[in-house]
Design a protein around this motif. Sequence first.
Motif, short mmCIF file in Angstrom:
data_model
loop_
_atom_site.label_atom_id
_atom_site.label_comp_id
_atom_site.label_asym_id
_atom_site.label_seq_id
_atom_site.Cartn_x
_atom_site.Cartn_y
_atom_site.Cartn_z
N SER A 35 -19.89 4.80 -12.48
CA SER A 35 -19.87 5.19 -11.06
C SER A 35 -19.56 6.68 -11.00
O SER A 35 -18.58 7.13 -11.57
N SER A 36 -20.42 7.42 -10.34
CA SER A 36 -20.23 8.87 -10.33
C SER A 36 -18.90 9.26 -9.68
O SER A 36 -18.31 10.27 -10.04
N SER A 37 -18.42 8.44 -8.74
CA SER A 37 -17.16 8.76 -8.07
C SER A 37 -15.96 8.46 -8.94
O SER A 37 -14.85 8.84 -8.60
N GLU A 38 -16.17 7.78 -10.09
CA GLU A 38 -15.05 7.37 -10.91
C GLU A 38 -15.00 8.13 -12.23
O GLU A 38 -14.27 7.79 -13.13
N GLU A 39 -15.78 9.21 -12.34
CA GLU A 39 -15.90 9.91 -13.60
C GLU A 39 -14.61 10.62 -14.00
O GLU A 39 -14.45 10.97 -15.17
N GLN A 40 -13.71 10.85 -13.05
CA GLN A 40 -12.51 11.60 -13.37
C GLN A 40 -11.50 10.79 -14.17
O GLN A 40 -10.62 11.36 -14.79
N SER A 41 -11.60 9.48 -14.14
CA SER A 41 -10.66 8.65 -14.88
C SER A 41 -11.42 7.80 -15.90
O SER A 41 -12.53 7.35 -15.63
N PRO A 42 -10.83 7.57 -17.07
CA PRO A 42 -11.54 6.80 -18.09
C PRO A 42 -11.65 5.32 -17.70
O PRO A 42 -10.82 4.80 -16.95
N THR A 43 -12.67 4.69 -18.19
CA THR A 43 -12.83 3.25 -17.98
C THR A 43 -12.27 2.52 -19.18
O THR A 43 -12.76 2.68 -20.30
N HIS A 44 -11.25 1.74 -18.95
CA HIS A 44 -10.69 0.90 -20.00
C HIS A 44 -11.56 -0.37 -20.12
O HIS A 44 -11.96 -0.95 -19.10
N ILE A 45 -11.85 -0.78 -21.34
CA ILE A 45 -12.69 -1.95 -21.58
C ILE A 45 -11.82 -3.05 -22.16
O ILE A 45 -11.27 -2.91 -23.26
N ILE A 46 -11.66 -4.12 -21.40
CA ILE A 46 -10.89 -5.28 -21.86
C ILE A 46 -11.89 -6.40 -22.11
O ILE A 46 -12.45 -6.96 -21.17
N TYR A 47 -12.13 -6.69 -23.36
CA TYR A 47 -13.17 -7.65 -23.76
C TYR A 47 -12.48 -8.87 -24.34
O TYR A 47 -11.82 -8.80 -25.36
N MET A 48 -12.64 -10.01 -23.67
CA MET A 48 -11.97 -11.24 -24.08
C MET A 48 -12.98 -12.29 -24.53
O MET A 48 -13.89 -12.65 -23.78
N LEU A 49 -12.81 -12.75 -25.76
CA LEU A 49 -13.65 -13.80 -26.34
C LEU A 49 -12.83 -15.08 -26.47
O LEU A 49 -11.81 -15.10 -27.15
N ALA A 50 -13.28 -16.15 -25.83
CA ALA A 50 -12.70 -17.47 -26.08
C ALA A 50 -13.38 -18.08 -27.29
O ALA A 50 -14.53 -17.76 -27.60
N ASP A 51 -12.69 -18.97 -27.97
CA ASP A 51 -13.22 -19.54 -29.21
C ASP A 51 -13.58 -21.01 -28.99
O ASP A 51 -12.71 -21.86 -28.80
N ASP A 52 -14.88 -21.30 -28.99
CA ASP A 52 -15.39 -22.67 -28.83
C ASP A 52 -15.10 -23.25 -27.45
O ASP A 52 -14.88 -24.46 -27.29
N LEU A 53 -15.12 -22.43 -26.43
CA LEU A 53 -14.91 -22.90 -25.06
C LEU A 53 -16.20 -23.52 -24.53
O LEU A 53 -17.26 -22.90 -24.58
#
Length: 519
Positions: A35-53
């Motif tokens: 988002s061009s309006s959000e370029e001033q702050s970094p985007t944190h990536i929280i990636y969650m994998l469930a196992d055999d759900l």
Amino acid sequence: MAKMAKPTKVLLIMLFVTLTAGGSSSDSGSNSAASSSEEQSPTHIIYMLADDLGWNDLSWHDNSMITPNLQRLADEGVILENLYTMAACSPTRTSLMTGKYASRTGTQHIVFLPCAPTGLPTDLKTLSESLKEVGYKTYTVGKWHLGMCKEEYLPNSRGFDKFYGFYQGGMDYYTHTLSEFGPFAPGQFSGVDLHEDIAGQTSIRVNATSSYSTELFRDKILQYIDDHDKSDPMFLLVSFQQPHSPTDVPSKWAAFYADSVSNLVRRNYSGQVTLMDDVVGDIRDKLEEKGMFDDSLIIFHSDNGGSVRFMASNWPYRGNKGTYFEGGIKAVGLIAGKGIQKTGYKNYELYHVTDMYPTLVKSVAEGTITHEIDGVDIWQSLSTGSQSPRAEFLIVVDEDIPQDTKVAALRYHDWKLIEGYPAISMQQRSPFFDRYKPPYNGMDVVASPPIADTTTWLFDLRNDPYEEYNLADDYPCLLQFLQCKLDAYREVSIPPVFPPESPNCNPALYGGYWSPGFC
């Protein structure tokens, strides 16, 4: 559920593609910023994998499941109804981490076994390495399962600053041990598999016997978030052990289902899912406390279908974890948070787990990819609900292991072709190709037709999403076209790297812990 009528035979009028099977170039897909309006702050990536759900094991598919935190994220974000993974743990993780089909990296057969002298090829660049190049601090907690026979296969060597968890595919939740057969059965070897690794430091062998592993992981995840400088972008890969077997959970979590689920295994499994959801809630709370939540993109999905053997539910889809029917490779999931413009709906666009690599690196992190991958950048589709740039994907080519499964499969628009035995191993036999109706007070099977070792299947997933009707004899021209496409994928696939297991893996040689050093 009423039985679906057999699809009416129709004329195939036009096919709008060129026959290709190579990986997409790094220029494929959108390269828009989150988002061009959000370029001033970094985007944190929280990636969650469930196992055999299982597909049916979250509240938006089965409202008897108690998953309020994931439901809240789903309501605030987007439910992904057409996201595909591989059929088992390691192949999905190699696809995620490299952006390449597992059949093009030699990691498509079963999983990395405990004593396997192999791992994710070290010449392949990983998602975490690409994110580090653009300033991300990288952490992973939980299951690794990308190889561990030498240091070069471990998380710190594959782009992660910090790791806390287990190297193998599973372990006992309390003792943190497994044999060469996993946590299910005693074997010749046994050892502890719990480690904390920090880049540039000596690995710590964690001794926390009797502590339930998910609680240990919860504490470490929250610590990593708490200690993180929020001015730096964070990539946090949470690789849950839940709800992988063994179905063992503290009684307070199973008690949520005491009145509604009489089958003890299913009750414990459901408790595992609710515990996992509780951890998701704590992750959110910690991100909010740190002032990071509004700058976080959160992705959650299963690594493959659920294990019917341990009472997971893939209803209404056919198949079990380890099969190439929809129940084995269609992942329940969501995306929410920063940059997601259209929210509060179910997205039925076609996505593949390989797409996450270019999407996160290029459009979210604003990095570059200069090497060939198979994934395409799906950010525009994910964030706005527009049409996905993906119309097809290779499911698998796994035909080179003697005395085991021979299978190749692809998805093309609404059509799915499977040639051979439709599973990761010949050990996957009926009833794992069937469908099981809830509630789980026993295995109420909806039997599927018998499986032959060399069957060719053609399914019209738009009209037959549960794969009840094989149309291979009904559409010979279409079948031939798809077989030609599959042959082209065969040309660019490589045989699986699946060497005999090494006795030098014996944890007794390494102080009682599963450790690198045997390849």
